[in-house]
Scaffold this active site. Structure first.
Site, PDB file in Angstrom:
ATOM      1  N   GLU A 502      -0.425   4.492   0.549  1.00 40.41           N
ATOM      2  CA  GLU A 502      -0.041   5.804   1.119  1.00 40.41           C
ATOM      3  C   GLU A 502      -1.233   6.523   1.747  1.00 40.41           C
ATOM      4  O   GLU A 502      -1.460   7.706   1.510  1.00 40.41           O
ATOM      5  CB  GLU A 502       0.656   6.673   0.055  1.00 40.41           C
TER       6      GLU A 502
HETATM    7  C1  FAD Z   1       0.099  -2.798  -4.052  1.00 41.88           C
HETATM    8  C2  FAD Z   1       0.360  -2.351  -2.661  1.00 41.88           C
HETATM    9  C3  FAD Z   1       1.601  -1.840  -2.324  1.00 41.88           C
HETATM   10  C4  FAD Z   1       1.891  -1.496  -1.001  1.00 41.88           C
HETATM   11  N1  FAD Z   1       3.160  -1.117  -0.657  1.00 41.88           N
HETATM   12  C5  FAD Z   1       3.463  -1.000   0.669  1.00 41.88           C
HETATM   13  C6  FAD Z   1       4.820  -0.814   1.092  1.00 41.88           C
HETATM   14  O1  FAD Z   1       5.744  -0.736   0.283  1.00 41.88           O
HETATM   15  N2  FAD Z   1       5.070  -0.749   2.425  1.00 41.88           N
HETATM   16  C7  FAD Z   1       4.085  -0.840   3.353  1.00 41.88           C
HETATM   17  O2  FAD Z   1       4.376  -0.782   4.524  1.00 41.88           O
HETATM   18  N3  FAD Z   1       2.785  -0.986   2.975  1.00 41.88           N
HETATM   19  C8  FAD Z   1       2.457  -1.085   1.672  1.00 41.88           C
HETATM   20  N4  FAD Z   1       1.148  -1.271   1.290  1.00 41.88           N
HETATM   21  C9  FAD Z   1       0.109  -1.294   2.300  1.00 41.88           C
HETATM   22  C10 FAD Z   1      -0.860  -0.127   2.216  1.00 41.88           C
HETATM   23  O3  FAD Z   1      -0.279   1.032   2.733  1.00 41.88           O
HETATM   24  C11 FAD Z   1      -2.126  -0.571   2.956  1.00 41.88           C
HETATM   25  O4  FAD Z   1      -2.792  -1.443   2.080  1.00 41.88           O
HETATM   26  C12 FAD Z   1      -2.993   0.550   3.371  1.00 41.88           C
HETATM   27  O5  FAD Z   1      -2.417   1.184   4.456  1.00 41.88           O
HETATM   28  C13 FAD Z   1      -4.407   0.107   3.733  1.00 41.88           C
HETATM   29  O6  FAD Z   1      -4.391  -0.959   4.634  1.00 41.88           O
HETATM   30  P1  FAD Z   1      -5.324  -2.238   4.350  1.00 41.88           P
HETATM   31  O7  FAD Z   1      -5.135  -2.638   2.949  1.00 41.88           O
HETATM   32  O8  FAD Z   1      -5.030  -3.221   5.398  1.00 41.88           O
HETATM   33  O9  FAD Z   1      -6.793  -1.703   4.472  1.00 41.88           O
HETATM   34  P2  FAD Z   1      -7.639  -1.426   5.857  1.00 41.88           P
HETATM   35  O10 FAD Z   1      -6.803  -0.688   6.822  1.00 41.88           O
HETATM   36  O11 FAD Z   1      -8.235  -2.720   6.264  1.00 41.88           O
HETATM   37  O12 FAD Z   1      -8.738  -0.453   5.313  1.00 41.88           O
HETATM   38  C14 FAD Z   1      -9.912  -0.928   4.629  1.00 41.88           C
HETATM   39  C15 FAD Z   1     -10.809   0.273   4.334  1.00 41.88           C
HETATM   40  O13 FAD Z   1     -11.201   0.879   5.545  1.00 41.88           O
HETATM   41  C16 FAD Z   1     -10.978   2.275   5.467  1.00 41.88           C
HETATM   42  N5  FAD Z   1     -10.698   2.801   6.799  1.00 41.88           N
HETATM   43  C17 FAD Z   1      -9.823   2.350   7.716  1.00 41.88           C
HETATM   44  N6  FAD Z   1      -9.881   3.105   8.808  1.00 41.88           N
HETATM   45  C18 FAD Z   1     -10.810   4.050   8.598  1.00 41.88           C
HETATM   46  C19 FAD Z   1     -11.332   5.146   9.345  1.00 41.88           C
HETATM   47  N7  FAD Z   1     -10.915   5.430  10.565  1.00 41.88           N
HETATM   48  N8  FAD Z   1     -12.279   5.906   8.784  1.00 41.88           N
HETATM   49  C20 FAD Z   1     -12.724   5.650   7.555  1.00 41.88           C
HETATM   50  N9  FAD Z   1     -12.276   4.651   6.797  1.00 41.88           N
HETATM   51  C21 FAD Z   1     -11.334   3.856   7.320  1.00 41.88           C
HETATM   52  C22 FAD Z   1      -9.817   2.432   4.505  1.00 41.88           C
HETATM   53  O14 FAD Z   1      -9.843   3.726   3.914  1.00 41.88           O
HETATM   54  C23 FAD Z   1     -10.120   1.349   3.515  1.00 41.88           C
HETATM   55  O15 FAD Z   1     -11.025   1.836   2.574  1.00 41.88           O
HETATM   56  C24 FAD Z   1       0.865  -1.591  -0.030  1.00 41.88           C
HETATM   57  C25 FAD Z   1      -0.400  -2.055  -0.390  1.00 41.88           C
HETATM   58  C26 FAD Z   1      -0.657  -2.443  -1.671  1.00 41.88           C
HETATM   59  C27 FAD Z   1      -2.021  -2.992  -2.001  1.00 41.88           C
END
Ligand code: FAD
Length: 846
Positions: A502
């Protein structure tokens, strides 16, 4: 001498005018009066007076005559703004426009009206909601154990799945007319919080269908037909929903999803219908592997203009039954050993009819806006509630354990080092719960508090991480060895899930809280930005001029107010008359920091312009100040709402003090990193004219807070109110409760014994292998303690041994993990004797 006096009066008058946010006319009148006095009394050299008068004659009309001001000041500025303003994408604009501004607007105003906050109704439950919490939720909690779900079923047990569906847990937010429970946001939050004190898997399973997902989207944007069909089925658990947005290449930057759907004709149920051919690849989807209804976000294209005249329509949300041919679903991820259902889903060229788009064809391309609006509210409830629940479990059990567990013949909770951790845990939890509750109530008031829900999600999860880390440090090895009697290990492992979902926390802190907050909550910035984008120049100029004039006065006023409040220690700041007197100073200091935030924000925007968006470190720190102000507001509000319990005051003082200290550090981090040293020096002097007002919360206060955690009391019960405590004596949480009460009962007896040993009335030297019961027997014989008292000591030792023990398993951990070796047992007589059997709520009410 007279000139110096005139100059001083001039400066004081200017500060007073700015402080009072005086009109341009008042400034001009005051300027004329001062120049007149200088001329008549000959206070300045004649040439200087004439030069000043000439400047005055040029500037004054531009200030008071709107037409002149527009041409001479606003028009060139509008042109300059148009050049420097960073471009805003459609998705950014939709994110900024989604949701509403609430108490965050007051905090950004520099002059929060505390009466508005105090007027927010207390969180209350209807009789039905209360009954559900006291019966259905209690029953659910009694049915699940985290150990069993994780290690035996790797899922919720089938009877628990059935129970949550049958009792309507999956349809709490669905109105009664559709067969749902129709609960308020506050009730929803209370339910999720309570389940989280028992089982993370059960909590996630319940919270996901009630937060951002098909139910919420249908409620707000579904067609009547979609609502009539799906909502009753979702409410009764006949459909298990999930929502799939995240793609392997688009996580945080979800607006860039490559998943796509092309508008085309196709065949559905034997008929030729307009629809979309959709291709997607999603991962991390909670409830995905068991979902029957897939909410899907994808980018819609219409190259043949079958649905309109745009080639690229934009992000669209649809509901697809997972039984539909081409939908691939069913494999599982394993998120840090948590066993709530989570997995990938994909499909290639899957044809769906147009009426599967949420809201039907008119809502094609409106998906991002829909998601942002739902997120603005939903983010404020689900994770704040589950994380507050986890923290309650950690605080209650760790506080009890710290009193029961002894080292160096002392309860570990009395060591200063442990006190420091306990104080953080207590203060953090009070603030987390206050913020959770206030944010849920904002949603119930009809707000979609986009910025505040971001703050709540970010800071409650961060504080929970701190609470869980502290708890793990306090309980030592007991938290490390996994097994049915370890109530912290799973939370410790799974904490990063809340941090990531989220809106990952680093992104939320760096981009969302202030990035959106500054634009949305500032009284003039959004108006100025909108004006620069107007096509009609005359209208743009009129709007920009009005906003800019207000902005200048706003900045001057906040500068003067920050300076004056800094010089006077904010002692004379008026706050609502009826706040608790012991909290009055906090309100005054918050008002001071609010003015300082508004001023420093304006300086940051002026000096950095569009670059502020890329300067994430500065933006994050400004967001930290805004967040601290919100967290403190919620904390003070909670103290009022709960009836100003003096015994709870140390928790409030610690939490507010800590947050304000951190806000001060954040201010310093911003000011000291301004690119211009001159600006940094001037702003630093205005915001902190007499130096730093805050140091860390005092050790004395920390000691008071820590004591509240290691003693049974109404304050401890209020702090952990709404927590599930199993009444079975073999439950590990219950075991700590019993041992804590036994320890409190035993301590005065132990003290008598200690004094008697010191005075030589009881021989302390024990034969090798003899246990403490030998000493007890000697003390009974010597008439130092009674036989009943000796029994209390024995019971306390038995209960403590139960709490301190950890689980062990056979050599093959893999298989034997499934069957715990021995259940936690509590000395039966001890369980009978100890008078701690009151449930949490009862003592809090007392
Ligand atoms: C257990 C679990 C349940 C989930 N459930 C759902 C679901 O039901 N439906 C769904 O659609 N998604 C779901 N997600 C996805 C979740 O919303 C994403 O994991 C999240 O949006 C982060 O994306 P990412 O993991 O690819 O990290 P990335 O986007 O790769 O981010 C990696 C890091 O970079 C940082 N970052 C990225 N951009 C910036 C910026 N501009 N400035 C500073 N920092 C930045 C982030 O804060 C993070 O620390 C789930 C994820 C998990 C792990």
């Amino acid at each position: 001498m007279l000139t110096a006096l005139w100059l001083i009066v001039f400066i004081v008058a200017a500060i007073a005018l700015a402080y009072a946010n005086a009109s341009a006319l008042a400034w001009v009148a005051a300027g004329a009066a001062f120049l007149g006095v200088a001329w008549v009394a000959g206070l300045l050299p004649a040439w200087l007076t004439l030069a000043l008068a000439a400047a005055f004659v040029i500037v004054a009309p531009a200030l008071v005559v709107p037409g002149l001001r527009r041409r001479l000041v606003s028009e060139p500025l509008l042109r300059a703004f148009r050049k420097v303003l960073p471009p805003m994408s459609q998705t950014e604009r939709e994110a900024i426009e989604a949701g509403s501004v609430w108490w965050d607007g007051e905090l950004f105003s520099g002059k929060p009206d505390w009466r508005k906050l105090l007027a927010v109704p207390r969180g209350t439950l209807t009789p039905e909601e209360q009954h559900f919490l006291d019966h259905d939720v209690e029953e659910l909690c009694a049915m699940v154990s985290d150990w069993e779900t994780t290690n035996v079923y790797k899922d919720l047990p089938p009877n628990v799945w059935k129970f949550v569906k049958d009792r309507g847990f999956l349809g709490m937010i669905i109105p009664r007319e559709y067969g749902g429970l129709g609960f308020s946001g506050y009730a929803h939050s209370q339910v999720v919080q309570k389940i989280s004190t028992r089982s993370g898997t059960a909590a996630v399973t319940v919270l996901v269908p009630n937060s951002l997902g098909p139910g919420e989207l249908l409620l707000h944007y579904g067609t009547d037909e979609q609502k009539r069909h799906y909502l009753p089925r979702l409410a009764k658990g006949l459909e298990i929903p999930c929502f799939a947005l995240t793609n392997p290449s688009a996580g945080s930057d979800a607006a860039s999803i490559p998943d796509y759907g092309v508008v085309c004709w196709g065949e559905h149920e034997g008929k030729k219908v307009l629809g979309l051919r959709v291709t997607w690849d999603k991962r991390y989807i909670t409830l995905g592997p068991v979902a029957t209804l897939l909410g899907l976000a994808f980018r819609a294209y219409d190259p043949d203009h079958l649905a309109g005249n745009k080639d690229e329509i934009g992000i669209t949300c649809a509901l697809i039954p997972t039984s539909h041919p081409g939908v691939d679903i069913g494999r599982r991820h394993m998120p840090l050993n948590a066993v709530f259902q989570n997995g990938p889903t994909w499909g290639k060229d899957v044809f769906i009819p147009m009426d599967w788009v949420i809201g039907g064809q008119p809502m094609l391309g409106r998906g991002w806006r829909m998601l942002m609006e739902c997120l603005a509210a939903g983010r404020g409830i689900s994770l704040p509630s589950s994380n507050t629940g986890m923290a309650k479990l950690a605080v209650r059990t760790t506080g009890g354990y710290a009193r029961v567990r002894r080292q160096f013949k002392t309860a570990i909770g009395r060591f200063e080092g442990i006190e420091e951790a306990l104080a953080r845990m207590g203060g953090n939890l009070y603030m987390m719960d206050a913020t959770r509750s206030l944010t849920a109530r904002a949603v119930d008031l009809g707000e979609k508090p986009a910025v505040l829900s971001g703050i709540a999600k970010l800071h409650i999860t961060e504080k929970n991480r701190e609470v869980i880390n502290d708890a793990m440090d306090v309980v030592g090895g007991k938290g490390i060895c996994m097994g049915p009697s370890n109530v912290l290990g799973a939370a410790y492992m799974q904490m990063p899930v809340s941090i990531t979902v989220e809106g990952a926390n680093i992104l939320t802190r760096s981009l969302i809280v202030y990035g959106q907050g500054a634009i949305r909550c500032h009284p003039f910035v959004l108006k100025e930005m909108e004006a620069t984008r107007r096509a009609d120049h005359a209208q743009a100029l009129a709007e920009f001029d009005a906003a800019f004039a207000g902005h200048v006065r706003f900045t001057l006023s906040n500068m003067a107010r920050a300076l004056v409040m800094g010089l006077t220690g904010s002692h004379f700041v008026g706050v609502a008359a009826d706040v608790a007197p012991e909290m009055r100073r906090h309100y005054q200091k918050l008002t001071r920091f609010s003015a300082a935030l508004a001023f420093v924000s304006d300086v940051s925007m002026v000096t950095l312009g569009g670059a502020l968006k890329r300067k994430e470190k500065l933006s994050a720190r400004l967001g930290d100040v805004l967040s601290s102000l919100y967290l403190c507001s919620a904390t003070l509000k909670r103290y009022e709402d709960e009836g100003r319990h003096k015994a709870d005051a140390p928790l409030v003082h610690w939490a507010v003090w800590d947050a304000m200290f951190k806000a001060q550090n954040a201010f310093e981090g911003v000011i000291s990193n301004f690119p211009s040293r001159l600006v940094a020096a001037v702003v630093g002097r205005i915001v902190f004219p007499l130096g730093r007002p805050y140091v860390v919360p005092s050790d004395r206060l920390g000691h008071q807070v820590a004591r509240l955690l290691i003693e049974p009391s109404a304050t401890r019960d209020r702090l952990t109110a709404g927590m599930y405590i199993d009444q079975r004596s073999d439950d590990p949480v219950r075991a700590i409760e019993l041992a804590l009460d036994a320890t409190v009962a035993a301590e005065p007896i132990e003290e008598k014994l200690r004094v008697a040993v010191k005075k030589g009335r009881v021989a302390a030297k024990l034969p090798p292998g003899a246990g403490p019961e030998v000493l007890d027997a000697r003390a009974v014989e010597a008439g130092v303690i009674t036989a009943d008292e000796a029994r209390v000591l024995a019971e306390q030792r038995a209960l403590t041994a139960t709490v301190v023990r950890v689980d062990d398993f056979g050599p093959d951990l893999g298989r034997s993990l499934l069957v715990p070796p021995q259940p936690v047992t509590i000395h039966a007589a001890a369980a009978r004797q100890v008078q701690s059997a009151k449930p949490v709520g009862e003592r809090a009410a007392a």
